[in-house]
Design a protein around this motif. Structure first.
Motif, PDB file in Angstrom:
ATOM      1  N   ILE A  13       0.981  -1.340   0.057  1.00 56.30           N
ATOM      2  CA  ILE A  13       0.036  -0.008  -0.034  1.00 56.30           C
ATOM      3  C   ILE A  13       0.780   1.407  -0.028  1.00 56.30           C
ATOM      4  O   ILE A  13       1.880   1.377   0.882  1.00 56.30           O
ATOM      5  CB  ILE A  13      -0.723  -0.061   1.355  1.00 56.30           C
ATOM      6  N   THR A  14       0.276   2.295  -1.009  1.00 54.07           N
ATOM      7  CA  THR A  14       1.294   3.537  -1.021  1.00 54.07           C
ATOM      8  C   THR A  14       0.299   4.556  -0.916  1.00 54.07           C
ATOM      9  O   THR A  14      -0.796   4.168  -1.243  1.00 54.07           O
ATOM     10  CB  THR A  14       2.213   3.663  -2.106  1.00 54.07           C
ATOM     11  N   ILE A  21       6.206   2.788   1.710  1.00 53.62           N
ATOM     12  CA  ILE A  21       5.171   1.682   1.588  1.00 53.62           C
ATOM     13  C   ILE A  21       4.938   0.940   2.914  1.00 53.62           C
ATOM     14  O   ILE A  21       5.463   0.865   3.847  1.00 53.62           O
ATOM     15  CB  ILE A  21       5.897   0.607   0.596  1.00 53.62           C
ATOM     16  N   LYS A  22       3.762   0.234   2.533  1.00 51.38           N
ATOM     17  CA  LYS A  22       3.395  -0.555   3.591  1.00 51.38           C
ATOM     18  C   LYS A  22       3.042  -1.769   3.453  1.00 51.38           C
ATOM     19  O   LYS A  22       2.233  -2.154   2.431  1.00 51.38           O
ATOM     20  CB  LYS A  22       2.005   0.359   4.246  1.00 51.38           C
ATOM     21  N   ILE A  23       3.633  -2.966   3.974  1.00 52.04           N
ATOM     22  CA  ILE A  23       3.266  -4.221   3.838  1.00 52.04           C
ATOM     23  C   ILE A  23       2.455  -4.937   4.637  1.00 52.04           C
ATOM     24  O   ILE A  23       2.782  -4.771   5.754  1.00 52.04           O
ATOM     25  CB  ILE A  23       4.607  -4.909   3.560  1.00 52.04           C
ATOM     26  N   GLN A  33      -5.173   6.554  -1.488  1.00 53.11           N
ATOM     27  CA  GLN A  33      -4.196   5.286  -1.314  1.00 53.11           C
ATOM     28  C   GLN A  33      -4.083   4.309  -2.497  1.00 53.11           C
ATOM     29  O   GLN A  33      -5.232   4.180  -3.007  1.00 53.11           O
ATOM     30  CB  GLN A  33      -4.118   4.390  -0.320  1.00 53.11           C
ATOM     31  N   SER A  34      -3.278   3.770  -3.058  1.00 56.62           N
ATOM     32  CA  SER A  34      -3.217   2.638  -4.028  1.00 56.62           C
ATOM     33  C   SER A  34      -2.866   1.366  -3.374  1.00 56.62           C
ATOM     34  O   SER A  34      -1.742   1.528  -2.573  1.00 56.62           O
ATOM     35  CB  SER A  34      -2.634   3.130  -5.297  1.00 56.62           C
ATOM     36  N   TYR A  35      -3.028   0.213  -4.043  1.00 57.56           N
ATOM     37  CA  TYR A  35      -2.522  -0.764  -3.555  1.00 57.56           C
ATOM     38  C   TYR A  35      -2.226  -2.012  -4.484  1.00 57.56           C
ATOM     39  O   TYR A  35      -2.825  -1.830  -5.506  1.00 57.56           O
ATOM     40  CB  TYR A  35      -3.449  -1.604  -2.338  1.00 57.56           C
ATOM     41  N   TYR A  80      12.078  -6.444  -1.825  1.00 55.23           N
ATOM     42  CA  TYR A  80      11.407  -7.200  -3.213  1.00 55.23           C
ATOM     43  C   TYR A  80      10.395  -6.458  -3.660  1.00 55.23           C
ATOM     44  O   TYR A  80      10.123  -6.322  -4.809  1.00 55.23           O
ATOM     45  CB  TYR A  80      10.806  -8.525  -2.497  1.00 55.23           C
ATOM     46  N   ALA A  81       9.533  -5.790  -2.530  1.00 54.99           N
ATOM     47  CA  ALA A  81       8.068  -5.262  -3.098  1.00 54.99           C
ATOM     48  C   ALA A  81       8.585  -3.962  -3.850  1.00 54.99           C
ATOM     49  O   ALA A  81       7.878  -3.569  -4.834  1.00 54.99           O
ATOM     50  CB  ALA A  81       7.414  -4.674  -1.778  1.00 54.99           C
ATOM     51  N   LYS A  82       9.720  -3.270  -3.722  1.00 54.60           N
ATOM     52  CA  LYS A  82      10.028  -1.878  -4.329  1.00 54.60           C
ATOM     53  C   LYS A  82      10.643  -2.314  -5.919  1.00 54.60           C
ATOM     54  O   LYS A  82      10.642  -1.684  -6.680  1.00 54.60           O
ATOM     55  CB  LYS A  82      10.817  -1.037  -3.509  1.00 54.60           C
TER      56      LYS A  82
END
Length: 474
Positions: A13-14, A21-23, A33-35, A80-82
């Protein structure tokens, strides 16, 4: 809206309220916000890495790596997410990234080892490749779950392993022949050796049997003594435990009696303390009641006095306001009168200044007219004199009395002077021809020196050097 990821997925989520970022596995996605969802299940990557050993022998290393994000480390999941999750795990981009890391580390490691070391130490080679590749994959949040390095394969045109296999096969065949011969030799020698060993072992066993029988008898007696000793020790320990239990029971009885007495005393003290607290509360309530009564009396008196003081203060304020208004009205009228006087004075000053300005303007116009007339006059004279500026200058100086003034100034300047005039003669010289003519100019210079020194002495008081001569006293 509320979003929940599956067992092998995570939410990223950003947006509003999130710095980076939020995991999370499940979370509310707020407006602004977008996910996105990324899968953390590992993927198999199959490669055939072409490398070269320290002897510059090329070979192919088939390998299969099972790689995925590290699920037990939040920092790795962030990386990894980024860096990786925006791409498909089986995409060309991710495949080339992983392949580049594995190929680079494998080639560097293979270049530092010989072919024999790589072939014989396949396990160590695999472990070193695993560690170095994992070190590089950490910066992308990836983890190697399994790495399988297959058998090395020859590069076409460089059949090192084929030749090595043939060599090994021939060495095995030769070794087999040697082993058959050695087996026959060992069989014959072994037969004789076994017969001798059988006789030796039979004698040895008889001797050992007698020794063991004697030892067993001694051990039986020792065991009987040990058992009787342990029984006595056990009985003593039991007696000690009984005595200890009796002492502990007596101590507990004394403690219980003490606790009972203490509890009784505490109960009595608690009753007395409670009575004192209740009495204190009664006295506090009485004091509060008396206080409220006194407050009511003083408050009624204070309210009456307050109303009286307020009325008196309002009357004084009204009187002061009226006096202030009268003074303000008087000051306003005085200010208006002073303003009228100032305006009149300013008007008079402006009129005087306008008059002076008009006079100065007229005076300037007169000067301009005079200058224009003089210019016309000079221009006319210059035309009458034919353009001769020297004649015009002389005419203007004569007409203005300039020459008379200069003569007067010069006369006053030389008035009172008493000049001394000395006349020197040098006599007659020689003839013009011969030596007399050549020395005539030199003689003239010497004739000039006496009057020059005399004039310098009279004007400044200075005398010439003694070697040049002496001036006679007059």
């Amino acid at each position: 809206m509320y979003r929940v990821a599956s067992a092998s997925e995570y939410l990223v989520i950003t947006g509003f309220g999130i710095d980076d970022i939020k995991i999370a596995k499940k979370a509310w996605v707020l407006p602004g916000q977008s996910y996105s969802i990324f899968d953390i299940s590992p993927v198999n990557y199959t490669f055939e890495v072409q490398a070269m050993s320290a002897e510059k022998l090329p070979f192919i290393l088939p390998a299969v790596f099972t790689i995925g994000p590290r699920s037990d480390d939040l920092d790795s999941l962030h990386k990894y997410a980024k860096l990786i999750s925006p791409h498909d795990k089986l995409s060309h981009h991710v495949n080339e990234l992983v392949k580049g890391i594995i190929e680079g580390e494998t080639r560097v490691l293979a270049a530092s080892m010989t072919m024999e070391e790589i072939f014989k130490g396949t396990k160590d080679f695999k472990q070193e490749v695993f560690e170095k590749v994992q070190l590089e994959l950490n910066q992308f949040g990836l983890w190697i779950y399994n790495a399988n390095v297959k058998q090395l394969v020859d590069v076409p045109g460089h059949e090192y392993f084929s030749y090595l296999g043939q060599k090994t096969q021939m060495e095995a065949a030769n070794q087999a022949r040697v082993d058959v011969s050695e087996a026959k030799m060992k069989g014959e020698i072994g037969s004789k050796l076994r017969e001798g060993q059988t006789l030796q072992n039979a004698a040895k066993i008889d001797a050992e049997t007698r020794i063991i029988s004697t030892q067993r008898q001694g051990q039986g007696k020792k065991e009987e003594i040990r058992v009787s000793t342990e029984v006595k020790v056990f009985e003593n320990e039991r007696e000690a435990e009984v005595a200890e239990a009796n002492a502990e029971l007596a101590m507990k009885k004394a403690k219980w009696a003490k606790d009972s007495q203490v509890a009784e005393v505490e109960a009595n003290k608690a009753v007395a303390l409670r009575e004192a607290e209740l009495q204190k509360e009664v006295e506090i309530m009485n004091a509060l009641t008396q206080t409220e009564k006194l407050k009511a009396e003083f408050l009624s008196k204070a309210s009456v006095e307050y109303e009286t003081k307020v009325q008196e203060a309002n009357w004084e304020l009204y009187k002061k306001q009226k006096d202030a208004e009268a003074i303000l009205y008087e000051k306003e009228k005085e200010a208006e009168a002073q303003k009228a006087i100032a305006e009149a004075t300013l008007y008079a000053s402006q009129q005087i200044a306008d008059g002076e300005l008009y006079a100065k303007q007229k005076e300037a116009e007169g000067l301009v007219a005079l200058a224009q007339a003089q210019g016309t006059y000079i221009h006319t004279l210059l035309g009458a004199l034919g353009g001769n500026y020297a004649a015009l200058r002389d005419y203007l100086m004569i007409n203005g009395g300039m020459y008379q003034e200069i003569a007067k100034i010069n006369g006053e300047a030389i008035k009172g002077l008493q000049p001394k005039i000395s006349i020197w003669t040098g006599g007659s010289g020689g003839g013009e021809g011969g030596d007399g003519g050549a020395m005539k100019e030199v003689a003239s210079v010497y004739k000039m020196l006496p009057p020059l020194f005399n004039t310098i002495h009279e004007q400044t008081g200075m005398l010439p050097p003694t070697w040049m001569g002496k001036i006679a006293e007059s």
